[in-house]
Motif scaffolding. Structure first.
Motif, short mmCIF file in Angstrom:
data_model
loop_
_atom_site.label_atom_id
_atom_site.label_comp_id
_atom_site.label_asym_id
_atom_site.label_seq_id
_atom_site.Cartn_x
_atom_site.Cartn_y
_atom_site.Cartn_z
N ALA A 10 -11.75 5.63 4.85
CA ALA A 10 -11.72 4.42 5.66
C ALA A 10 -11.12 3.26 4.88
N GLY A 11 -11.47 3.14 3.61
CA GLY A 11 -10.92 2.08 2.78
C GLY A 11 -9.42 2.22 2.59
N ALA A 12 -8.95 3.45 2.40
CA ALA A 12 -7.52 3.68 2.23
C ALA A 12 -6.75 3.36 3.50
N ILE A 13 -7.31 3.73 4.64
CA ILE A 13 -6.66 3.43 5.92
C ILE A 13 -6.60 1.91 6.13
N ALA A 14 -7.71 1.23 5.85
CA ALA A 14 -7.72 -0.23 6.00
C ALA A 14 -6.72 -0.89 5.06
N LEU A 15 -6.60 -0.39 3.84
CA LEU A 15 -5.65 -0.94 2.88
C LEU A 15 -4.21 -0.74 3.34
N VAL A 16 -3.91 0.43 3.86
CA VAL A 16 -2.56 0.70 4.35
C VAL A 16 -2.22 -0.22 5.52
N ILE A 17 -3.17 -0.41 6.43
CA ILE A 17 -2.94 -1.30 7.57
C ILE A 17 -2.76 -2.74 7.09
N TYR A 18 -3.57 -3.17 6.12
CA TYR A 18 -3.45 -4.52 5.59
C TYR A 18 -2.09 -4.73 4.93
N ILE A 19 -1.66 -3.78 4.12
CA ILE A 19 -0.35 -3.91 3.45
C ILE A 19 0.77 -3.90 4.47
N ALA A 20 0.66 -3.05 5.49
CA ALA A 20 1.69 -3.01 6.53
C ALA A 20 1.75 -4.35 7.27
N ALA A 21 0.62 -4.96 7.53
CA ALA A 21 0.62 -6.27 8.19
C ALA A 21 1.16 -7.33 7.24
N TRP A 22 0.83 -7.23 5.95
CA TRP A 22 1.26 -8.23 4.96
C TRP A 22 2.78 -8.27 4.81
N ILE A 23 3.41 -7.08 4.79
CA ILE A 23 4.86 -7.05 4.60
C ILE A 23 5.61 -7.18 5.92
N GLY A 24 4.91 -7.22 7.04
CA GLY A 24 5.55 -7.50 8.32
C GLY A 24 5.95 -6.28 9.12
N VAL A 25 5.48 -5.09 8.76
CA VAL A 25 5.79 -3.89 9.52
C VAL A 25 5.11 -3.94 10.89
N ILE A 26 3.91 -4.48 10.92
CA ILE A 26 3.17 -4.64 12.17
C ILE A 26 3.45 -6.04 12.71
N PRO A 27 4.06 -6.15 13.88
CA PRO A 27 4.35 -7.48 14.42
C PRO A 27 3.08 -8.17 14.93
N LEU A 28 2.81 -9.32 14.37
CA LEU A 28 1.63 -10.11 14.74
C LEU A 28 2.05 -11.55 14.93
N PRO A 29 1.23 -12.36 15.61
CA PRO A 29 1.55 -13.78 15.78
C PRO A 29 1.62 -14.50 14.42
N GLN A 30 2.41 -15.55 14.36
CA GLN A 30 2.62 -16.29 13.12
C GLN A 30 1.32 -16.90 12.59
N THR A 31 0.44 -17.36 13.48
CA THR A 31 -0.82 -17.96 13.03
C THR A 31 -1.69 -16.91 12.32
N PHE A 32 -1.60 -15.67 12.76
CA PHE A 32 -2.36 -14.60 12.09
C PHE A 32 -1.87 -14.43 10.66
N TYR A 33 -0.54 -14.43 10.48
CA TYR A 33 0.03 -14.29 9.13
C TYR A 33 -0.34 -15.47 8.23
N GLU A 34 -0.40 -16.65 8.79
CA GLU A 34 -0.64 -17.85 7.97
C GLU A 34 -2.10 -18.14 7.72
N GLN A 35 -2.97 -17.88 8.70
CA GLN A 35 -4.36 -18.33 8.58
C GLN A 35 -5.37 -17.20 8.37
N ILE A 36 -5.16 -16.07 8.97
CA ILE A 36 -6.18 -15.01 8.92
C ILE A 36 -5.90 -13.99 7.82
N LEU A 37 -4.67 -13.54 7.73
CA LEU A 37 -4.33 -12.48 6.78
C LEU A 37 -4.62 -12.82 5.32
N PRO A 38 -4.37 -14.05 4.86
CA PRO A 38 -4.68 -14.35 3.45
C PRO A 38 -6.17 -14.30 3.10
N VAL A 39 -7.05 -14.63 4.04
CA VAL A 39 -8.49 -14.65 3.74
C VAL A 39 -9.20 -13.37 4.17
#
Length: 92
Positions: A10-39
């Motif tokens: 579960a931790g590995a899957i969560a880490l892969v999803i987090y990294i994919a969101a961090w580098i922009g592979v998963i398209p998310l709203p800009q506010t998510f990238y700026e406010q939620i993802l860092p914390v």
């Protein structure tokens, strides 16, 4: 699967999803990238700590004695005393 394997998976899957969101592979709203993802890592760490403390507290409050384990331990102590006495070790 053991609990440790399930947790690691579960931790590995969560880490892969987090990294994919961090580098922009998963398209998310800009506010998510700026406010939620860092914390998000800190939020998950605090949540895990709160869960752990709650779990430990609950299990301490509902701690039950184990008479079977007590009897088994006392039997093992008696066996050890007999074996050590046979080898000449003084036991009080």
């Amino acid at each position: 699967m053991t609990r440790a394997t399930e947790a690691a998976t579960a931790g590995a899957i969560a880490l892969v999803i987090y990294i994919a969101a961090w580098i922009g592979v998963i398209p998310l709203p800009q506010t998510f990238y700026e406010q939620i993802l860092p914390v998000l890592p800190w939020w998950s760490l605090v949540s895990f700590g709160a869960y752990s403390l709650g779990s430990i507290g609950y299990h301490l409050m509902t701690f039950e004695d184990c008479p079977g384990a007590y009897q088994e331990l006392m039997g093992q102590i008696q066996e050890a005393k007999i074996e050590l006495s046979a080898k000449g070790v003084p036991i009080s």
